[in-house]
Write a protein that holds these residues in place. Sequence first.
Motif, mmCIF file in Angstrom:
data_model
loop_
_atom_site.group_PDB
_atom_site.id
_atom_site.type_symbol
_atom_site.label_atom_id
_atom_site.label_comp_id
_atom_site.label_asym_id
_atom_site.label_seq_id
_atom_site.Cartn_x
_atom_site.Cartn_y
_atom_site.Cartn_z
ATOM 1 N N LEU A 110 43.421 61.342 -10.896
ATOM 2 C CA LEU A 110 43.136 62.611 -9.803
ATOM 3 C C LEU A 110 42.031 62.186 -9.171
ATOM 4 O O LEU A 110 42.038 62.014 -7.742
ATOM 5 N N VAL A 111 41.059 61.579 -9.895
ATOM 6 C CA VAL A 111 39.765 61.071 -9.131
ATOM 7 C C VAL A 111 40.009 60.004 -8.176
ATOM 8 O O VAL A 111 39.648 59.970 -7.066
ATOM 9 N N TRP A 112 40.838 58.971 -8.729
ATOM 10 C CA TRP A 112 41.179 57.920 -7.964
ATOM 11 C C TRP A 112 41.844 58.039 -6.616
ATOM 12 O O TRP A 112 41.844 57.498 -5.518
ATOM 13 N N ALA A 117 42.183 58.924 -0.844
ATOM 14 C CA ALA A 117 42.368 59.653 0.327
ATOM 15 C C ALA A 117 41.047 59.915 1.194
ATOM 16 O O ALA A 117 41.059 59.573 2.219
ATOM 17 N N VAL A 118 40.084 59.841 0.427
ATOM 18 C CA VAL A 118 38.694 59.592 1.311
ATOM 19 C C VAL A 118 38.573 58.229 2.161
ATOM 20 O O VAL A 118 38.124 58.074 3.169
ATOM 21 N N HIS A 119 38.835 57.406 1.353
ATOM 22 C CA HIS A 119 38.780 56.038 1.652
ATOM 23 C C HIS A 119 39.864 56.010 3.081
ATOM 24 O O HIS A 119 39.483 55.093 3.988
ATOM 25 N N ALA A 122 38.415 57.478 6.053
ATOM 26 C CA ALA A 122 37.375 56.774 6.716
ATOM 27 C C ALA A 122 37.814 55.299 7.404
ATOM 28 O O ALA A 122 37.421 55.096 8.554
ATOM 29 N N THR A 123 38.747 54.852 6.706
ATOM 30 C CA THR A 123 39.282 53.718 7.485
ATOM 31 C C THR A 123 40.278 54.060 8.725
ATOM 32 O O THR A 123 40.041 53.295 9.629
ATOM 33 N N MET A 124 40.785 55.077 8.478
ATOM 34 C CA MET A 124 41.321 55.729 9.863
ATOM 35 C C MET A 124 40.453 55.943 10.938
ATOM 36 O O MET A 124 40.698 55.949 12.087
#
Length: 172
Positions: A110-112, A117-119, A122-124
């Motif tokens: 779940l953490v990963w 999702a955050v990464h 940020a990438t988008m």
Amino acid sequence: MPTCIVCLETLKNPAALPCGHVFCYDCVIRLIRSVTPYTPDHHCPTCKQLYTISCADPNLVPHHLKHHVTPSVRKLHLEYSTPIPAKMPVTTAECGRLLAENASLRTCSLVWRKRAAVHATATMAFVGLARLARDYGMKMKKERDEFEQKYNELKKLYDERLSVHDRLRIAL
């Protein structure tokens, strides 16, 4: 489970050639029928050993030799099973440890997933920013080209007027 090298599937209705290689009976028959023009001599798809599919008339074979005459393509009956792993006694302590490890792995997963999702967000965002920068750069290049063209036109006009003015001064 044994597989047929012709169809690459589990053996169905297995058949053996004189060389000992085993294939699906339908695959062997299909290979034999695919050879044109018809010939009684064929080659094993694996080892290329020659075998003949012509059969002797059973009425012409002496009785004491009949058990030695076998067809080139012999149907087989294979019995095979998957090995069953040995069962280990499971203790309640072992079950508890495995359940705790499972819960820990779920939490880590779940953490990963959240980090991914955050990464991705940020990438988008960076991709969007890069697109805006590229578009702005293209717009600036277009404006620079337009200004350079106007500058060259004005310089040409100025040089023409300057040369006309110099000719008039020389003429006077």
